[in-house]
Design a protein around this motif. Structure first.
Motif, PDB file in Angstrom:
ATOM      1  N   THR A  82       0.833  -1.190   0.000  1.00  0.00           N
ATOM      2  CA  THR A  82       0.000   0.000   0.000  1.00  0.00           C
ATOM      3  C   THR A  82       0.874   1.248   0.000  1.00  0.00           C
ATOM      4  O   THR A  82       1.882   1.309   0.701  1.00  0.00           O
ATOM      5  N   GLU A  83       0.473   2.239  -0.786  1.00  0.00           N
ATOM      6  CA  GLU A  83       1.226   3.489  -0.831  1.00  0.00           C
ATOM      7  C   GLU A  83       1.210   4.156   0.544  1.00  0.00           C
ATOM      8  O   GLU A  83       0.266   4.042   1.298  1.00  0.00           O
ATOM      9  N   ARG A  84       2.298   4.844   0.876  1.00  0.00           N
ATOM     10  CA  ARG A  84       2.456   5.565   2.132  1.00  0.00           C
ATOM     11  C   ARG A  84       2.527   4.625   3.335  1.00  0.00           C
ATOM     12  O   ARG A  84       2.210   5.002   4.454  1.00  0.00           O
ATOM     13  N   ALA A  85       2.981   3.385   3.105  1.00  0.00           N
ATOM     14  CA  ALA A  85       3.078   2.444   4.223  1.00  0.00           C
ATOM     15  C   ALA A  85       4.185   1.438   3.964  1.00  0.00           C
ATOM     16  O   ALA A  85       4.521   1.139   2.820  1.00  0.00           O
ATOM     17  N   LEU A  86       4.763   0.933   5.058  1.00  0.00           N
ATOM     18  CA  LEU A  86       5.703  -0.163   4.952  1.00  0.00           C
ATOM     19  C   LEU A  86       4.933  -1.466   4.767  1.00  0.00           C
ATOM     20  O   LEU A  86       3.711  -1.483   4.901  1.00  0.00           O
ATOM     21  N   PRO A  87       5.610  -2.557   4.454  1.00  0.00           N
ATOM     22  CA  PRO A  87       4.906  -3.836   4.270  1.00  0.00           C
ATOM     23  C   PRO A  87       4.076  -4.199   5.501  1.00  0.00           C
ATOM     24  O   PRO A  87       4.420  -3.831   6.625  1.00  0.00           O
ATOM     25  N   PRO A  88       2.972  -4.905   5.310  1.00  0.00           N
ATOM     26  CA  PRO A  88       2.117  -5.297   6.439  1.00  0.00           C
ATOM     27  C   PRO A  88       2.901  -6.049   7.509  1.00  0.00           C
ATOM     28  O   PRO A  88       3.804  -6.822   7.210  1.00  0.00           O
ATOM     29  N   ASP A  89       2.553  -5.782   8.754  1.00  0.00           N
ATOM     30  CA  ASP A  89       3.139  -6.454   9.918  1.00  0.00           C
ATOM     31  C   ASP A  89       4.605  -6.105  10.153  1.00  0.00           C
ATOM     32  O   ASP A  89       5.322  -6.832  10.844  1.00  0.00           O
ATOM     33  N   THR A  90       5.050  -4.967   9.612  1.00  0.00           N
ATOM     34  CA  THR A  90       6.416  -4.521   9.873  1.00  0.00           C
ATOM     35  C   THR A  90       6.495  -3.904  11.265  1.00  0.00           C
ATOM     36  O   THR A  90       5.765  -2.971  11.580  1.00  0.00           O
ATOM     37  N   LEU A  91       7.417  -4.410  12.087  1.00  0.00           N
ATOM     38  CA  LEU A  91       7.634  -3.833  13.415  1.00  0.00           C
ATOM     39  C   LEU A  91       8.569  -2.632  13.360  1.00  0.00           C
ATOM     40  O   LEU A  91       8.427  -1.692  14.139  1.00  0.00           O
ATOM     41  N   GLY A  92       9.533  -2.676  12.451  1.00  0.00           N
ATOM     42  CA  GLY A  92      10.457  -1.563  12.368  1.00  0.00           C
ATOM     43  C   GLY A  92      11.548  -1.803  11.348  1.00  0.00           C
ATOM     44  O   GLY A  92      11.652  -2.880  10.748  1.00  0.00           O
ATOM     45  N   ILE A  93      12.356  -0.788  11.144  1.00  0.00           N
ATOM     46  CA  ILE A  93      13.537  -0.887  10.296  1.00  0.00           C
ATOM     47  C   ILE A  93      14.741  -1.002  11.222  1.00  0.00           C
ATOM     48  O   ILE A  93      15.086  -0.058  11.937  1.00  0.00           O
ATOM     49  N   LEU A  94      15.364  -2.155  11.235  1.00  0.00           N
ATOM     50  CA  LEU A  94      16.491  -2.397  12.119  1.00  0.00           C
ATOM     51  C   LEU A  94      17.726  -1.631  11.666  1.00  0.00           C
ATOM     52  O   LEU A  94      18.463  -1.084  12.476  1.00  0.00           O
ATOM     53  N   GLN A  95      17.959  -1.620  10.358  1.00  0.00           N
ATOM     54  CA  GLN A  95      19.087  -0.890   9.795  1.00  0.00           C
ATOM     55  C   GLN A  95      18.720  -0.388   8.405  1.00  0.00           C
ATOM     56  O   GLN A  95      17.960  -1.038   7.674  1.00  0.00           O
ATOM     57  N   LEU A  96      19.274   0.759   8.044  1.00  0.00           N
ATOM     58  CA  LEU A  96      19.183   1.270   6.685  1.00  0.00           C
ATOM     59  C   LEU A  96      20.574   1.743   6.303  1.00  0.00           C
ATOM     60  O   LEU A  96      21.215   2.476   7.063  1.00  0.00           O
ATOM     61  N   ALA A  97      21.077   1.278   5.153  1.00  0.00           N
ATOM     62  CA  ALA A  97      22.443   1.577   4.747  1.00  0.00           C
ATOM     63  C   ALA A  97      22.456   2.010   3.288  1.00  0.00           C
ATOM     64  O   ALA A  97      21.721   1.453   2.467  1.00  0.00           O
ATOM     65  N   THR A  98      23.282   3.003   2.980  1.00  0.00           N
ATOM     66  CA  THR A  98      23.288   3.580   1.643  1.00  0.00           C
ATOM     67  C   THR A  98      24.682   3.562   1.034  1.00  0.00           C
ATOM     68  O   THR A  98      25.681   3.746   1.718  1.00  0.00           O
ATOM     69  N   GLY A  99      24.716   3.336  -0.298  1.00  0.00           N
ATOM     70  CA  GLY A  99      25.960   3.406  -1.040  1.00  0.00           C
ATOM     71  C   GLY A  99      25.938   4.588  -1.977  1.00  0.00           C
ATOM     72  O   GLY A  99      25.231   5.580  -1.748  1.00  0.00           O
ATOM     73  N   ALA A 100      26.708   4.495  -3.056  1.00  0.00           N
ATOM     74  CA  ALA A 100      26.745   5.592  -4.025  1.00  0.00           C
ATOM     75  C   ALA A 100      25.368   5.814  -4.619  1.00  0.00           C
ATOM     76  O   ALA A 100      24.867   6.948  -4.669  1.00  0.00           O
ATOM     77  N   ASN A 101      24.724   4.723  -5.061  1.00  0.00           N
ATOM     78  CA  ASN A 101      23.418   4.836  -5.708  1.00  0.00           C
ATOM     79  C   ASN A 101      22.509   3.657  -5.381  1.00  0.00           C
ATOM     80  O   ASN A 101      21.628   3.327  -6.169  1.00  0.00           O
ATOM     81  N   HIS A 102      22.741   2.998  -4.247  1.00  0.00           N
ATOM     82  CA  HIS A 102      21.823   1.934  -3.847  1.00  0.00           C
ATOM     83  C   HIS A 102      21.587   1.989  -2.347  1.00  0.00           C
ATOM     84  O   HIS A 102      22.356   2.593  -1.595  1.00  0.00           O
ATOM     85  N   THR A 103      20.491   1.374  -1.926  1.00  0.00           N
ATOM     86  CA  THR A 103      20.071   1.414  -0.525  1.00  0.00           C
ATOM     87  C   THR A 103      19.622   0.032  -0.094  1.00  0.00           C
ATOM     88  O   THR A 103      18.929  -0.666  -0.849  1.00  0.00           O
TER      89      THR A 103
END
Length: 420
Positions: free
Chosen positions: A44-65
């Motif tokens: 669904t737009e404006r939402a994370l996947p169903p039943d997501t508790l949280g984002i444990l880590q988010l990491a970024t490179g030159a042009n990928h995430t």
């Protein structure tokens, strides 16, 4: 006794900034000068996947995430977006993804079938790292993507499109081989061109730092070595004064010890002012570019900075002949009674900084930012650099619309996780 029911939060992820390969996951490959909702494929737009508790880590490179999501049933699922042409999103996605998509690969699936779970992630320029853990088996480190400067840690000849397991069985201490099956990976952090793991043996309280990648500036401890294409033990004694946290910049590594002492390895430029950002008050650090910002010792609301200020990333004006080697406070706007805001957390991008603060006398949280803004990564709907902290969320007519959970800053990108 009735089973407890986990409350599922309503989460939204916003991003702004550089987006040439879709690394913001907003469905396009155009830079975004304001914060926009991230998209998760088939969700669904404006939402994370169903039943997501949280984002444990988010990491970024030159042009990928990469984003590691945790779900109500205990699953941890790796999602990715952006540029996959070097294999940094795994062999299944060798093109471009403009929405977050679950990352799957045969090597990972083989370990998952043996009870392994992805617990830690890190991202270098065009290389990705996964740390898999099992209750009854040794930790496993997988690298994938570009092997520039030995970034994969598996030797010089590895095909970049093929994920590989990083081996530690060649490492020695005082002439004795280490048993890699007895190493526990506590954390993994990547800079643009090198990566460092904090590990400890299973059977004792010792610990060490292990790294590989670009090394010629001394960021891995020995400036005589150009690159390490396989893991090496960083010659820093962290047993007597253990690691509290550490961060990696472009050409340096900064370690904060439990005693509060700081050790810096690597090149320093601009009158010895290569930048760092770290903090022992918040038990975290965030070196990315060439600036160093850290909470002051005497006041948890004082944020200090030193280093390169080419884009205003120090968050303060340099006075007279003062150069970036001088340590000074980030200049937040004071309240009417001259009180500083309360600093909750901060994150450092390539040359910009984000801070979560509460205004003096308030429990509300806001995101403030400063520094490089060429790609609109501060979300202010312009691309001019910002030399001093300014509120970036909520701003521009946006309502608060949720509690700020966490912020991340990448290479010309900014991210805000909100919970309603």
């Amino acid at each position: 006794m009735p089973n407890s029911i986990t409350q599922v939060p309503c989460l939204r992820l916003l991003a702004a900034g550089s987006n040439a390969c879709g690394q913001l996951a907003d469905g396009s490959d155009d830079d975004s000068h304001t914060f926009k909702e991230c998209r998760f494929i088939s969700c669904t737009e404006r939402a994370l996947p169903p039943d997501t508790l949280g984002i444990l880590q988010l990491a970024t490179g030159a042009n990928h995430t990469l984003a590691l999501l945790e779900f109500v049933d205990g699953r941890r699922v790796l999602w990715g977006c952006g540029d996959g042409r070097k294999g940094q999103l795994g062999p299944e996605y060798m093109g471009q993804l403009t929405e977050f998509t679950p990352i799957s690969m045969p090597l990972y699936n083989t370990y998952a079938s043996q009870g392994y779970t992805c617990c830690l992630i890190a991202v270098a320029w065009e290389t990705s790292y996964l740390v898999l853990k099992s209750p009854s088996r040794p930790d496993v480190v997988i690298s994938m993507g570009s092997n520039d400067f030995g970034a994969l840690g598996v030797g010089k000849n590895q095909a970049t499109a093929t994920p590989a397991v990083v081996s530690f069985d060649h490492l020695t201490i005082e002439g004795r081989l280490i048993n890699p099956n007895e190493l526990i990976v506590e954390s993994i952090v990547a800079g643009p061109r090198h990566v460092v793991l904090h590990v400890r043996p299973v059977l004792n309280n010792g610990q060490m730092l292990i790294g590989w990648g670009l090394a010629r500036h001394g960021q891995l401890g020995d400036a005589k070595i150009v690159n390490y294409d396989r893991p090496c033990i960083i010659p820093l004694d962290v047993c007597a004064d253990p690691v509290q946290t550490y961060s990696l910049g472009l050409q340096h590594t900064v370690v904060c010890h439990q005693s509060g002492r700081t050790t810096a390895l690597g090149l320093t430029r601009k009158d010895n002012s290569q930048g760092w950002i770290l903090g022992d008050v918040f038990d975290r650090s965030g070196v990315r570019g060439m600036e160093h910002i850290f909470p002051g010792d005497d006041d948890e609301n004082t944020l200090l900075s030193t280093g390169n200020n080419a884009h205003g990333q120090l968050g303060r004006e340099l006075q007279g002949e003062e150069n970036g080697a001088t340590v000074g406070p980030v200049e937040f706007t004071l309240s009417y009674d001259s009180k500083l805001p309360s600093l909750r957390s901060f994150a450092c991008g390539s040359e910009h900084v984000m801070a979560v603060i509460s205004p003096a006398g308030s429990s509300d949280m806001e995101v403030w930012g400063w520094g490089w803004n060429e790609h609109g990564n501060l979300g202010l709907d312009h691309t001019g650099n910002v030399p001093k902290p300014i509120k970036i969320w909520p701003a521009g007519g946006h309502a608060l619309d949720g509690r700020i959970v966490q912020v991340w800053a990448g290479n010309g990108t900014s991210w805000i996780l909100l919970q309603k």
